[in-house]
Design a protein around this motif. Structure first.
Motif, PDB file in Angstrom:
ATOM      1  N   ASP A 245     100.070  -7.255 -15.683  1.00 25.98           N
ATOM      2  CA  ASP A 245     101.218  -8.263 -15.739  1.00 25.98           C
ATOM      3  C   ASP A 245     101.585  -8.479 -14.288  1.00 25.98           C
ATOM      4  O   ASP A 245     101.862  -9.525 -14.022  1.00 25.98           O
ATOM      5  CB  ASP A 245     102.521  -7.355 -16.313  1.00 25.98           C
ATOM      6  CG  ASP A 245     102.218  -6.699 -17.584  1.00 25.98           C
ATOM      7  OD1 ASP A 245     102.792  -7.285 -18.520  1.00 25.98           O
ATOM      8  OD2 ASP A 245     101.380  -5.866 -17.969  1.00 25.98           O
ATOM      9  N   ILE A 246     101.484  -7.599 -13.280  1.00 25.35           N
ATOM     10  CA  ILE A 246     101.718  -7.678 -11.967  1.00 25.35           C
ATOM     11  C   ILE A 246     100.856  -8.833 -11.176  1.00 25.35           C
ATOM     12  O   ILE A 246     101.418  -9.501 -10.564  1.00 25.35           O
ATOM     13  CB  ILE A 246     101.909  -6.448 -11.246  1.00 25.35           C
ATOM     14  CG1 ILE A 246     103.170  -5.445 -11.788  1.00 25.35           C
ATOM     15  CG2 ILE A 246     102.192  -6.730  -9.433  1.00 25.35           C
ATOM     16  CD1 ILE A 246     102.960  -4.082 -10.919  1.00 25.35           C
ATOM     17  N   ASN A 248      98.912 -11.110 -12.547  1.00 24.88           N
ATOM     18  CA  ASN A 248      99.206 -12.199 -13.104  1.00 24.88           C
ATOM     19  C   ASN A 248     100.561 -13.032 -12.663  1.00 24.88           C
ATOM     20  O   ASN A 248     100.759 -13.945 -13.581  1.00 24.88           O
ATOM     21  CB  ASN A 248      98.632 -12.365 -14.398  1.00 24.88           C
ATOM     22  CG  ASN A 248      97.141 -12.113 -14.710  1.00 24.88           C
ATOM     23  OD1 ASN A 248      96.548 -13.357 -14.203  1.00 24.88           O
ATOM     24  ND2 ASN A 248      96.687 -11.123 -15.165  1.00 24.88           N
ATOM     25  N   ASP A 249     101.593 -11.998 -12.397  1.00 29.97           N
ATOM     26  CA  ASP A 249     102.827 -12.525 -12.235  1.00 29.97           C
ATOM     27  C   ASP A 249     103.340 -13.038 -13.638  1.00 29.97           C
ATOM     28  O   ASP A 249     104.023 -13.999 -13.754  1.00 29.97           O
ATOM     29  CB  ASP A 249     103.127 -13.439 -10.996  1.00 29.97           C
ATOM     30  CG  ASP A 249     104.617 -13.767 -10.873  1.00 29.97           C
ATOM     31  OD1 ASP A 249     105.449 -12.916 -10.972  1.00 29.97           O
ATOM     32  OD2 ASP A 249     104.987 -14.873 -10.290  1.00 29.97           O
ATOM     33  N   GLY A 251     105.666 -12.844 -16.420  1.00 30.33           N
ATOM     34  CA  GLY A 251     106.863 -12.169 -17.146  1.00 30.33           C
ATOM     35  C   GLY A 251     106.930 -12.660 -18.664  1.00 30.33           C
ATOM     36  O   GLY A 251     106.134 -13.720 -18.783  1.00 30.33           O
ATOM     37  N   PRO A 256     108.141 -15.944 -13.986  1.00 29.00           N
ATOM     38  CA  PRO A 256     107.704 -14.973 -13.084  1.00 29.00           C
ATOM     39  C   PRO A 256     108.063 -13.548 -13.414  1.00 29.00           C
ATOM     40  O   PRO A 256     109.220 -13.240 -14.026  1.00 29.00           O
ATOM     41  CB  PRO A 256     108.259 -15.266 -11.872  1.00 29.00           C
ATOM     42  CG  PRO A 256     109.526 -16.168 -11.925  1.00 29.00           C
ATOM     43  CD  PRO A 256     109.116 -16.792 -13.341  1.00 29.00           C
ATOM     44  N   LEU A 257     107.434 -12.605 -13.305  1.00 24.86           N
ATOM     45  CA  LEU A 257     107.584 -11.181 -13.307  1.00 24.86           C
ATOM     46  C   LEU A 257     108.521 -10.534 -12.462  1.00 24.86           C
ATOM     47  O   LEU A 257     108.491 -10.770 -11.372  1.00 24.86           O
ATOM     48  CB  LEU A 257     106.322 -10.453 -13.509  1.00 24.86           C
ATOM     49  CG  LEU A 257     106.506  -8.633 -13.555  1.00 24.86           C
ATOM     50  CD1 LEU A 257     106.604  -8.684 -15.267  1.00 24.86           C
ATOM     51  CD2 LEU A 257     105.204  -8.064 -13.120  1.00 24.86           C
ATOM     52  N   THR A 258     109.520  -9.614 -13.063  1.00 27.24           N
ATOM     53  CA  THR A 258     110.367  -8.848 -12.140  1.00 27.24           C
ATOM     54  C   THR A 258     109.948  -7.419 -12.486  1.00 27.24           C
ATOM     55  O   THR A 258     109.715  -7.085 -13.503  1.00 27.24           O
ATOM     56  CB  THR A 258     111.878  -9.316 -12.602  1.00 27.24           C
ATOM     57  OG1 THR A 258     112.227  -8.915 -13.662  1.00 27.24           O
ATOM     58  CG2 THR A 258     112.178 -10.688 -12.048  1.00 27.24           C
ATOM     59  N   TYR A 293      94.309  -9.603  -7.207  1.00 30.58           N
ATOM     60  CA  TYR A 293      95.291  -9.425  -7.801  1.00 30.58           C
ATOM     61  C   TYR A 293      96.451  -9.259  -6.641  1.00 30.58           C
ATOM     62  O   TYR A 293      97.794  -9.251  -6.739  1.00 30.58           O
ATOM     63  CB  TYR A 293      95.433  -8.182  -8.627  1.00 30.58           C
ATOM     64  CG  TYR A 293      95.272  -8.676 -10.030  1.00 30.58           C
ATOM     65  CD1 TYR A 293      94.928  -9.606 -10.612  1.00 30.58           C
ATOM     66  CD2 TYR A 293      95.442  -7.448 -10.890  1.00 30.58           C
ATOM     67  CE1 TYR A 293      94.910  -9.998 -11.823  1.00 30.58           C
ATOM     68  CE2 TYR A 293      94.929  -7.706 -12.410  1.00 30.58           C
ATOM     69  CZ  TYR A 293      94.863  -8.909 -12.846  1.00 30.58           C
ATOM     70  OH  TYR A 293      94.622  -9.046 -14.072  1.00 30.58           O
ATOM     71  N   THR A 295      98.632  -9.176  -3.313  1.00 28.54           N
ATOM     72  CA  THR A 295      99.571 -10.114  -2.492  1.00 28.54           C
ATOM     73  C   THR A 295     100.519  -9.097  -2.094  1.00 28.54           C
ATOM     74  O   THR A 295     100.755  -7.887  -2.604  1.00 28.54           O
ATOM     75  CB  THR A 295     100.110 -11.096  -3.134  1.00 28.54           C
ATOM     76  OG1 THR A 295     101.244 -10.930  -4.010  1.00 28.54           O
ATOM     77  CG2 THR A 295      99.112 -12.129  -3.746  1.00 28.54           C
ATOM     78  N   ALA A 298     103.116  -8.631  -4.719  1.00 30.73           N
ATOM     79  CA  ALA A 298     102.623  -8.015  -5.992  1.00 30.73           C
ATOM     80  C   ALA A 298     102.635  -6.458  -5.388  1.00 30.73           C
ATOM     81  O   ALA A 298     102.935  -5.584  -6.240  1.00 30.73           O
ATOM     82  CB  ALA A 298     101.294  -8.401  -6.378  1.00 30.73           C
ATOM     83  N   THR A 301     106.245  -5.051  -5.791  1.00 29.74           N
ATOM     84  CA  THR A 301     106.646  -4.899  -7.225  1.00 29.74           C
ATOM     85  C   THR A 301     105.911  -3.528  -7.637  1.00 29.74           C
ATOM     86  O   THR A 301     106.409  -2.699  -8.295  1.00 29.74           O
ATOM     87  CB  THR A 301     105.973  -5.947  -8.044  1.00 29.74           C
ATOM     88  OG1 THR A 301     106.821  -7.196  -7.591  1.00 29.74           O
ATOM     89  CG2 THR A 301     106.272  -5.687  -9.350  1.00 29.74           C
TER      90      THR A 301
END
Length: 365
Positions: A245-246, A248-249, A251, A256-258, A293, A295, A298, A301
């Motif tokens: 999930d993280i 690939n961002d 959400g 986008p994923l939070t 993956y 960054t 990321a 997160t």
């Protein structure tokens, strides 16, 4: 199991199963959950493996379903066999052979089995030799489970996750995934073996969203009840999931994923488990620096998610895989002693270190 497997016609599929407990009998589950048409199976046999695709003489057992040697599994459904009177030894492989006479269409499969499956033209379910099996793959087809009737093991631990749990980059056919090592640790405790271990990892799988590649499966939110909570005797689930999930961002609803999104997903899985009387042990997400993956965002997160896993009290226990496998000099990266080379998946040594990080006192015996 997922969708997207190849079609077969007039083939015998012979798959290797590696039980974690001993017993006097067994059952198998055949799944057609992710196939668009009915599956017709003309014969099923189980035998103890001698070597490769060959069975040990005197151990072959014909398998029936509701008393019938043949069965049809409708699209989207599963069938559990009658009890098979076969002696099962922990870590002694069994061979499960299915003959499918007609074209199956897209199969329900587990793409990354990290074991060898043998296929042959025609019905060779009753053939304990391996000469007719001219094709090999490293996937399982339709075979969704082995349930051992064990005199002492009365509970199951489910390792639930993605490719790290599935065993990606572990050595094929050596049973060096971290759930395999965990099963050996449990078996090595004094007294009779009381717990079996089930591996419910799927490569590429995510917590919140389905993956575009169908073989990587529907989301954890969608599959958790079936793949984890429906396992016979399940008492504990070790949940290690979220890095896809993280990375690939990804959400919900394509956004986008939070951190909140992922936490809400974990809380949903915990509620489902508790409603079923099952405990969930949370596992921290391991570092990925050097992998695509990674960054800075990321990593932030991942650190925030791990902080929540460690401190929220939402889980029934903690396995700190991050602490056990990270590089002490660079906590954003895997320790080189455990890195398979892609900077996200542990090698066999790393898989052992993961299993060693599980406090066995967390598991209900």
């Amino acid at each position: 199991m997922t969708t997207g497997g190849p079609s077969f016609e007039n083939r015998t599929l012979r798959m290797v199963v590696h039980p974690s407990v001993s017993g006097s009998a067994a059952r198998i589950t055949l799944s057609n959950r992710y196939s668009p048409q009915a599956l017709h199976v003309a014969a099923v046999q189980v035998a103890v493996q001698a070597s490769g695709g060959a069975g040990r003489p005197g151990t072959a057992r014909h398998v029936t379903f509701g008393g019938s040697a043949t069965l049809t599994v409708p699209a989207g459904e599963e069938r559990i066999s009658d009890t098979i009177p076969i002696k099962v030894e922990a870590e002694q492989n069994l061979l499960v052979s299915l003959f499918v006479p007609g074209a199956t269409g897209m199969s329900t499969w587990h793409s990354d089995a990290f074991d060898t499956t043998y296929t042959a033209a025609g019905d060779h379910t009753g053939d304990l030799g391996a000469d007719a099996f001219d094709t090999r793959t490293t996937s399982w087809y339709y075979l969704a489970g082995l349930d051992v009737v064990a005199p002492t093991a009365h509970g199951t631990v489910v390792a639930f996750g993605d490719s790290i749990t599935d065993g990606y980059h572990s050595s094929t056919g050596t049973y060096t995934r971290w759930p395999d090592f965990l099963a050996r640790r449990i078996a090595g405790r004094p007294g009779p073996q009381r717990l079996s271990v089930v591996n419910a990892g799927i490569g590429g799988n995510r917590v919140l969203t389905d993956v575009p590649n169908p073989w990587q499966g529907v989301s954890a939110l969608e599959r958790f009840a079936h793949d984890a909570l429906a396992r016979p005797g399940v008492r504990d689930v070790i949940l290690l999931q979220g890095i896809n999930d993280i990375g690939n961002d990804a959400g919900p609803d394509g956004g986008p994923l939070t951190v909140r999104d992922l936490v809400d997903g974990y809380r949903t899985l915990i509620r489902q488990a508790h409603a079923a009387g099952v405990r969930v042990i949370g596992a921290t997400l391991m570092p990925v620096k050097g992998n695509g993956y990674y960054t800075p965002a990321a990593e932030e997160t991942r650190q925030d998610v791990n902080r929540w896993i460690r401190t929220s009290g939402a889980f029934d226990g903690l396995v700190d895989f991050d602490r056990a496998l990270r590089d002490p000099a660079d906590p954003a990266a895997l320790d080189a002693a455990y890195d398979s080379g892609d900077h996200i998946h542990p090698d066999d040594t790393g898989m052992r270190a993961m299993a060693d990080a599980v406090d066995l006192r967390l598991l209900r015996h």
